[in-house]
Design an enzyme around this catalytic site. Sequence first.
Site, PDB file in Angstrom:
ATOM      1  N   HIS A 494       0.827  -1.209   0.000  1.00 60.43           N
ATOM      2  CA  HIS A 494       0.000   0.000   0.000  1.00 60.43           C
ATOM      3  C   HIS A 494       0.859   1.256   0.000  1.00 60.43           C
ATOM      4  CE1 HIS A 494      -3.444   2.576   1.311  1.00 60.43           C
ATOM      5  NE2 HIS A 494      -2.466   3.267   1.876  1.00 60.43           N
ATOM      6  N   GLU A 495       1.808   1.318   0.920  1.00 60.27           N
ATOM      7  CA  GLU A 495       2.625   2.525   1.036  1.00 60.27           C
ATOM      8  C   GLU A 495       3.476   2.759  -0.204  1.00 60.27           C
ATOM      9  OE1 GLU A 495       2.285   4.779   3.241  1.00 60.27           O
ATOM     10  OE2 GLU A 495       0.874   3.652   4.478  1.00 60.27           O
ATOM     11  N   HIS A 498       1.931   4.888  -2.725  1.00 54.86           N
ATOM     12  CA  HIS A 498       2.110   6.333  -2.578  1.00 54.86           C
ATOM     13  C   HIS A 498       3.414   6.785  -3.232  1.00 54.86           C
ATOM     14  CE1 HIS A 498      -1.381   6.843  -0.100  1.00 54.86           C
ATOM     15  NE2 HIS A 498      -0.919   6.142   0.910  1.00 54.86           N
ATOM     16  N   GLU A 523      -5.752   8.227  -0.686  1.00 49.34           N
ATOM     17  CA  GLU A 523      -5.584   6.807  -0.385  1.00 49.34           C
ATOM     18  C   GLU A 523      -6.105   5.895  -1.496  1.00 49.34           C
ATOM     19  OE1 GLU A 523      -3.910   5.681   2.104  1.00 49.34           O
ATOM     20  OE2 GLU A 523      -3.656   7.590   3.147  1.00 49.34           O
ATOM     21  N   TYR A 635     -11.479   7.295   4.682  1.00 49.70           N
ATOM     22  CA  TYR A 635     -10.910   5.953   4.506  1.00 49.70           C
ATOM     23  C   TYR A 635     -11.943   4.999   3.894  1.00 49.70           C
ATOM     24  CZ  TYR A 635      -7.181   7.881   7.341  1.00 49.70           C
ATOM     25  OH  TYR A 635      -6.154   8.683   7.796  1.00 49.70           O
TER      26      TYR A 635
END
Length: 699
Positions: A494-495, A498, A523, A635
């Site tokens: 996930h990170e 980014h 997100e 979220y």
Amino acid sequence: MEVKAKRNDEKKMKRQSVAAVAVVGAAAIVLIAGRALLSLLRRRSKGYPGIKICVNLTASEILNLADRIMAKSKQIYDSVAAVPPNKVCYSNVIVPLAELEAEQFHLVQSCVFPRMVSPSKDVREASIEAERRIDAHNLNCSMREDVYRVVKLFAARGEWLDPEARRYVNHLVKDFERRGLNATSSRRTEIEWLKARIKELCNTFVCNLSEENCYLLFKDSDLVGMPSDFLESLDKTEDGMLKVNIKPIHTYPILKHCKVGATRKVVASAKGQRCLEENTLILEELINLRYKMARLLGYSNYAEYALETQMARTPFKVMEFLEDESRIMSESAVKELQRLKDLKRQEEGESPFGMEDLQYYMHQAEEREFGINYKELRHYFPVESVTQWLLRTYQDLLGLKFDRVQGAEVWHPDVCLYSVLDSVSNESLGYFYIDLYLRDGKYGHTCVFPLQDGCLLRNGTRQLPVAAIIANFSKSEQDNPSFLRFSEVVTYFHEFGHVVHHICSRASFSKFSGLRVENDFVEVPSQMLESLCYESAALKLIGSFCKDIYRPIPDEICIALKRKQKAFYGLKTKEKILMCLFDQIIHTSDKVDTKALFEDLYPKVMVGIPLLDRTSLATSFLHLVTGNEATCYRYIWSEVFAADMFVSKFEGDILNSSLGMQYRNKVLAPGATKDAFAILHDFLGREPSKEAFMRRSTS
């Protein structure tokens, strides 16, 4: 004549596009004078052009750089403010502000990033002090009425600009006005007092939780089911009682693993009473002050103010969304709760099911239903192999090439620097640092920091984006390899989403680079990409990167992980919705009895699970005081659009590089140059839909 006019317009647009960003190429000479700073800026990864951030400054160099940043910033603001009304134009008002923003971002990060990662305590402390000074200075600059008046005068003239430049000017004006620069002097004074008081209260709320040191005492028999390493980590009293504090590091594992229902209830009650009295008073004062501030700024309530710059735009839209989601999840949640009640009846008899049982029995059900041995599962995820798999997956999917930079200047020997190239054209796109391993003094969560914005320079070349991904994994030793939990693999994936969002952005303005999109969209790309971790075709590839022997993950485990992704989704989402509704309701009001509100709201959302006496999750809910107030919904909101993109485009064809390039060009490349809904429409070819999210979460 029409063709010639069109060509002239195209030339004009090209000139304005380049001038729009006006980022100084020779930053050390034009932006900040002095040989000392020039020397600092040359201390970068030698032989790797485009990296301007300094990652290894000493404590004194950080403070010196901070002073020079502030001096240059003041100089630019003074020069813009001094432009006579009859001389106001794009080149002497907008260009200086754009180039200041673009050139100072990496300089500011050179000062403030070390507090998160530096091995030196002196450097971290200097970085904290530099951030304090820069924040105070930037706050003063953001309240410069003289600068606002000049920018507003330019905007009012309606000069022709290309779309991105026009968007930049509109954002400048809106940013000033959201701070109250269009209000009267007396109102601005009151707004500033309110902001200062709000910040003070938020800090106190957080400090109360940080400094709270209450603990509970238990016997060994009270903690049956807890892992041995957890029990060994607990302090003991002289008579052998085990000390459990009521912070998440202890309460979370106990509520998940402890077999003793009475213990879970005591822990859940204590958790729900953390800082109950003092933080309730703070929260209720914050609600009132935020409401007053919003009214002074011209908004009906604080939520309206906070949502103006988000995808959702209005409190009505958010409340409608949350209530719809709660209704949609209710049927699933009721069925899931019955399964948990049946499990509790089998294990503990007829005792009533309470909120203290939720995490424990969800975990028990998942272990029984999916048959996943989590200790064994970890052995499929050596940290080095996961890193190689992650990098290869992102490269292949998005048409990128990652090359490790040898001999790069880094802040710790464990840190690696990678360059990013387009796999076809070999064009340099940016750089990223990877800092994966736990050490003293390092920021304690997995996250991504943009270190340098990507944007156009004045000479038409592109300033390259730079990012860093930070984690706290254990480092492998010769006879003790480090393995990741599956949840850590998902977070890592996930990170890194980014990271590529920041790197792949092609915005012209620093202000619109990469992760500067709306907060309720930021997100979405990463949530979409993390879905790959649950797909067999992607999971099975990780075995090919293991150093010892090729070990593909068995089909039954891949299937179980996919099913686990949906497990108890109704109940889990209901828990989130509860706090999101609470957040939205309090920020559309001026005065709220938060205890009464929570007691009223809880049973309406968490149907069938009674609230423990004298508890409130709100007084330890940090999102209410750390910048997410009135936007906690984001979220769940993001999950809806991430599901739409993944199911519509990638499900069943997850490693399709052609789709990956479409995603890169239509979702990642725009950065914040377009509204998020426009980005989604461009990629999907239609308006976004909830259908995929509902099908995934209720099936």
